[in-house]
Motif scaffolding. Structure first.
Motif, PDB file in Angstrom:
ATOM      1  N   LEU A  26       4.356  14.518   7.848  1.00 22.75           N
ATOM      2  CA  LEU A  26       3.874  13.591   6.834  1.00 22.75           C
ATOM      3  C   LEU A  26       2.360  13.503   6.807  1.00 22.75           C
ATOM      4  CD1 LEU A  26       6.263  10.644   7.788  1.00 22.75           C
ATOM      5  CD2 LEU A  26       6.738  12.552   6.249  1.00 22.75           C
ATOM      6  N   MET A  43       1.325  19.281   6.695  1.00 19.52           N
ATOM      7  CA  MET A  43       2.499  18.554   6.210  1.00 19.52           C
ATOM      8  C   MET A  43       3.753  19.409   6.054  1.00 19.52           C
ATOM      9  SD  MET A  43       0.727  16.209   3.278  1.00 19.52           S
ATOM     10  CE  MET A  43       2.291  15.492   2.812  1.00 19.52           C
ATOM     11  N   ALA A  51      -0.932  11.398   0.681  1.00 15.66           N
ATOM     12  CA  ALA A  51      -0.191  11.280   1.941  1.00 15.66           C
ATOM     13  C   ALA A  51      -0.947  10.541   3.026  1.00 15.66           C
ATOM     14  CB  ALA A  51       0.176  12.678   2.444  1.00 15.66           C
ATOM     15  N   ALA A  72       0.949   8.058   5.977  1.00 14.85           N
ATOM     16  CA  ALA A  72       0.913   8.614   7.328  1.00 14.85           C
ATOM     17  C   ALA A  72       0.202   7.662   8.283  1.00 14.85           C
ATOM     18  CB  ALA A  72       0.215   9.981   7.324  1.00 14.85           C
ATOM     19  N   TYR A 128       2.565   4.893   9.162  1.00 14.77           N
ATOM     20  CA  TYR A 128       3.622   5.416  10.039  1.00 14.77           C
ATOM     21  C   TYR A 128       3.150   5.407  11.491  1.00 14.77           C
ATOM     22  CZ  TYR A 128       7.078   8.806  11.816  1.00 14.77           C
ATOM     23  OH  TYR A 128       8.071   9.449  12.531  1.00 14.77           O
ATOM     24  N   TYR A 181      10.185  12.287   1.913  1.00 16.84           N
ATOM     25  CA  TYR A 181      10.316  11.453   3.114  1.00 16.84           C
ATOM     26  C   TYR A 181      11.764  11.389   3.583  1.00 16.84           C
ATOM     27  CZ  TYR A 181       5.775   9.391   4.231  1.00 16.84           C
ATOM     28  OH  TYR A 181       4.502   9.189   4.687  1.00 16.84           O
ATOM     29  N   ALA A 230       9.396   4.216   8.367  1.00 15.14           N
ATOM     30  CA  ALA A 230       9.553   5.387   7.492  1.00 15.14           C
ATOM     31  C   ALA A 230      10.701   5.210   6.506  1.00 15.14           C
ATOM     32  CB  ALA A 230       9.791   6.645   8.328  1.00 15.14           C
TER      33      ALA A 230
END
Length: 691
Positions: free
Chosen positions: A317, A322, A344, A348, A351, A547, A587
């Protein structure tokens, strides 16, 4: 890119040992010696050894040529020399080489007739690639003039790709592809809104073998000309010390505070995974170092494995690579790869921040003090030793964003820097007679070995994308893609959230048997168009399915990244998978934010982007603390419940159901909760210190 070998794709052989008298072996006499039926004679053994001596070098040479040919094509060298070559021709050549490598590798493991079968398939695959390379211009414009040739071409490529897939990723994608072929032949028998029209087998096979919208189309070309380049870039980056650079940089960035070993593991695995693009290979590469380090500092075996699995999975991610799916997304959306990278960044970051805060709270709860035995280099020393990997990153990102180069061309510039500098350093050392020295030197043999390893790694991706091309082509030619999109649009028109939920679940289920690239291609073809037709921005729709195609790596019962980590930590696989599911909870929410709060993908005014990111950060802190039951101190059950409810409400798209002030007010209340908690805690600590 996620190259997971399923056990279903392996050939099981039972070898009978002479030391085992309970096998009930029959023996026959011949030439003064005893021989078991089916055992190889001396001449057969010599013939097999000769066969292996031929196909092992052949597979190595072709694995080397796959990245080399990709680089030559991306640099437009044939066109500059005046040759008129279709990209489908080169893609077919690389697919034939990849199939030859897959079957050629099997020759070394097989015995008896199976070895000869693998050798025959390997040669047939190589012949297929060469044949399409030569004949494609004629067949694509006049397959009706050569119906028999086009038919058999389709049959051969279908059988070879499906058998190759069975060996490298198991049965799942094979079954899905076969089901699409069945629909193309007998779609008229399907009841309901998905009813199609049956087509003759000859027409289907000619389409598969000669049409640019099928096997040789966009999916295979992206894998051959983009993914291969970035996998080569990642391999060369690691060969010149990129892995050590990431680890030491992670130690400097996250090497302090409670649970610092796990924080270092998160940053290192994230940096490494952003280049490798493969969750499982990332776990097996960095986990052998990070998991024992976390266990030594007090984390449980299942926690250590889960943290590594979630951190490694997040590499798919995180920019700049990626994984293969991001390149496919850029091509399908006809969007610059740089725009995909920008979109992204914030997801990310959330996350990894979520994982970071959970580690900190667990370390405080369980009393994991800072591990002072971690070796830390000075930042200047880290940057000095890692100057070449750092320079390659600067060239890559600068070429993409500053010079507006295509991603694959930028990667070639970066890997050109790596190879040129590494070979120059090697030449200087050799000329000076020094066996060692400073700087990341590589000999020509080491460069060639890295290129060969890259070619072997990408063979699986080429096969997956070839099958995906077949499926995409059949979806288009049968009309199933349109019918399915229409069905989903009708369903989503009355319940968008339900459609998103079903799409996410399908992505996770497909991911149980497919790598991320395969899942993304299927969902991008079948589900994403329906989301776009409902008014969702195309980038948000594709990021959503991207995702959820990745989440199967940490979702039980088949959480491949978590299971790989469990094999290192020694913890039970299912227990590690459950822990990974808990650590990666954010996520599962982020894709819904792409739809309802597109500011998270850098869409909209700056204040909207800032608000969405800040509110999501507040929410993940509250929810993480509630799940663990601990922030900076222990949280009582009522406080945990309040934090959980507030965090979930902040994540929820309340503006879709009420006035904006409602959502803004709850987000502000969450911020006040965190600030008040910290202020009261600090005040209590100061009072205790004075007392």
């Amino acid at each position: 890119m996620d190259q997971v070998r399923r056990g279903t794709g392996r050939r099981l052989r039972i070898t009978r040992s002479a030391a085992s008298p309970c096998q009930g072996e029959a023996v026959t006499k011949g030439a003064g010696r005893l021989r078991r039926p089916g055992a190889n004679t001396e001449s057969e053994t010599m013939a097999l050894n000769t066969l292996r001596n031929i196909f092992s070098p052949l597979a190595a040479v072709l694995a080397f040529l796959v990245p080399v040919v990709a680089v030559i094509w991306v640099l437009s060298i044939p066109q500059r020399m005046g040759f008129l070559i279709y990209p489908e021709q080169v893609a077919a050549l690389l697919l034939g080489a990849a199939l030859c490598v897959v079957f050629g590798r099997a020759v070394a493991k097989a015995s008896g007739p199976l070895a000869w079968l693998d050798a025959a398939l390997s040669l047939l695959a190589l012949g297929l690639g060469l044949w399409v390379f030569v004949r494609f211009p004629t067949l694509t414009e006049g397959s009706h003039l050569h119906p028999t040739e086009a038919y058999w071409l389709g049959v051969i490529v279908t059988l070879l790709v499906l058998e190759g897939l069975r060996r490298v990723v198991g049965w799942t994608l094979v079954v899905i592809t076969a089901a699409m072929f069945a629909y193309a032949l007998w779609g008229n028998l399907v009841p309901g809104p998905l009813r199609g029209r049956g087509q003759p087998l000859e027409d289907v096979m000619r389409f598969i073998g000669t049409d640019s919208a099928a096997t040789w189309g966009a999916a295979l070309q992206i894998a051959a000309f983009v993914v291969v380049i970035f996998v080569l870039f990642g391999g060369l980056l690691l060969a010149v010390g990129g892995g050590d650079f990431f680890t030491q940089l992670a130690t400097r960035v996250a090497g302090r505070g409670p649970g610092n070993t796990a924080k270092v593991a998160v940053v290192a695995s994230g940096l490494f995974g952003s280049i490798s693009g493969s969750a499982v290979s990332n776990v097996m590469s960095t986990g052998v170092m990070t998991i024992p380090m976390m266990r030594r500092s007090g984390f449980r075996d299942d926690q250590a494995g889960a943290i590594e699995a979630v951190a490694s999975t997040g590499g798919q991610l995180a920019p700049p690579v990626m994984g293969a799916a991001a390149f496919l997304m850029a091509e399908l959306l006809q969007m610059p790869y740089g725009d995909i990278l920008l979109a992204a960044i914030l997801p990310a970051a959330l996350y990894y921040l979520s994982l970071y805060f959970q580690i900190d709270f667990i370390a405080r709860r369980d009393g994991h003090a800072e591990a002072d035995w971690i070796e830390k280099m000075g930042l200047r020393t880290v940057l000095t030793k890692g100057w070449l990997p750092l320079g390659a990153f600067v060239v890559l990102l600068g070429a993409i964003f500053a010079w507006d180069m295509r991603a694959e061309v930028a990667a070639i510039w970066a890997l050109g820097l790596i190879v040129g500098v590494a070979l120059a350093l090697w030449a200087v050392r050799r000329a000076s007679g020094s066996a060692s020295g400073t700087g990341p030197a590589l000999s020509p043999k080491e460069v060639a070995a890295t290129i060969c390893k890259t070619g072997s790694q990408v063979c699986d991706v080429l096969l997956i994308c070839a099958a995906a091309g077949m499926i995409i082509g059949l979806l288009a030619t049968t009309g199933l893609g349109f019918s399915l999109s229409l069905f989903l649009i009708q369903f989503g028109g009355s319940n968008l959230f339900g459609l998103l939920l079903i799409t996410g679940l399908v992505g996770i289920v497909l991911g149980l048997g497919l790598p991320t690239t395969g899942v993304y291609l299927l969902l991008a073809t079948m589900a994403a168009p329906a989301l776009v037709q409902l008014g969702i921005p195309a980038l948000a729709a594709h990021m959503f399915v991207f995702y959820y195609g990745m989440l199967s790596m940490i979702t039980p019962p088949i959480a491949m990244a978590a299971f790989a980590a469990a094999s290192i930590s020694g913890a039970p696989q299912l227990k590690t998978g459950v822990q990974a599911f808990k650590f990666g909870w954010i996520a599962y929410f982020l894709p819904f934010l792409f739809i309802y709060k597109p500011g998270l993908l850098m869409a909209g005014p700056w204040w909207e982007i800032t608000y969405v990111f800040a509110s999501a950060l507040i929410a993940l802190i509250l929810v993480s603390a509630a799940i663990i039951g601990h922030g900076l101190t222990h949280l009582a059950p009522p406080v945990r419940a309040l934090a959980l409810v507030t965090g979930v409400l902040i994540i929820a798209p309340l503006r879709q159901f009420g006035p904006p002030v409602l959502e803004f007010g709850i987000s502000f209340a969450g911020l006040v909760m965190i600030v008040a908690y910290v202020v009261l805690l600090r005040g209590s600590q100061r009072a205790m210190a004075k007392g």
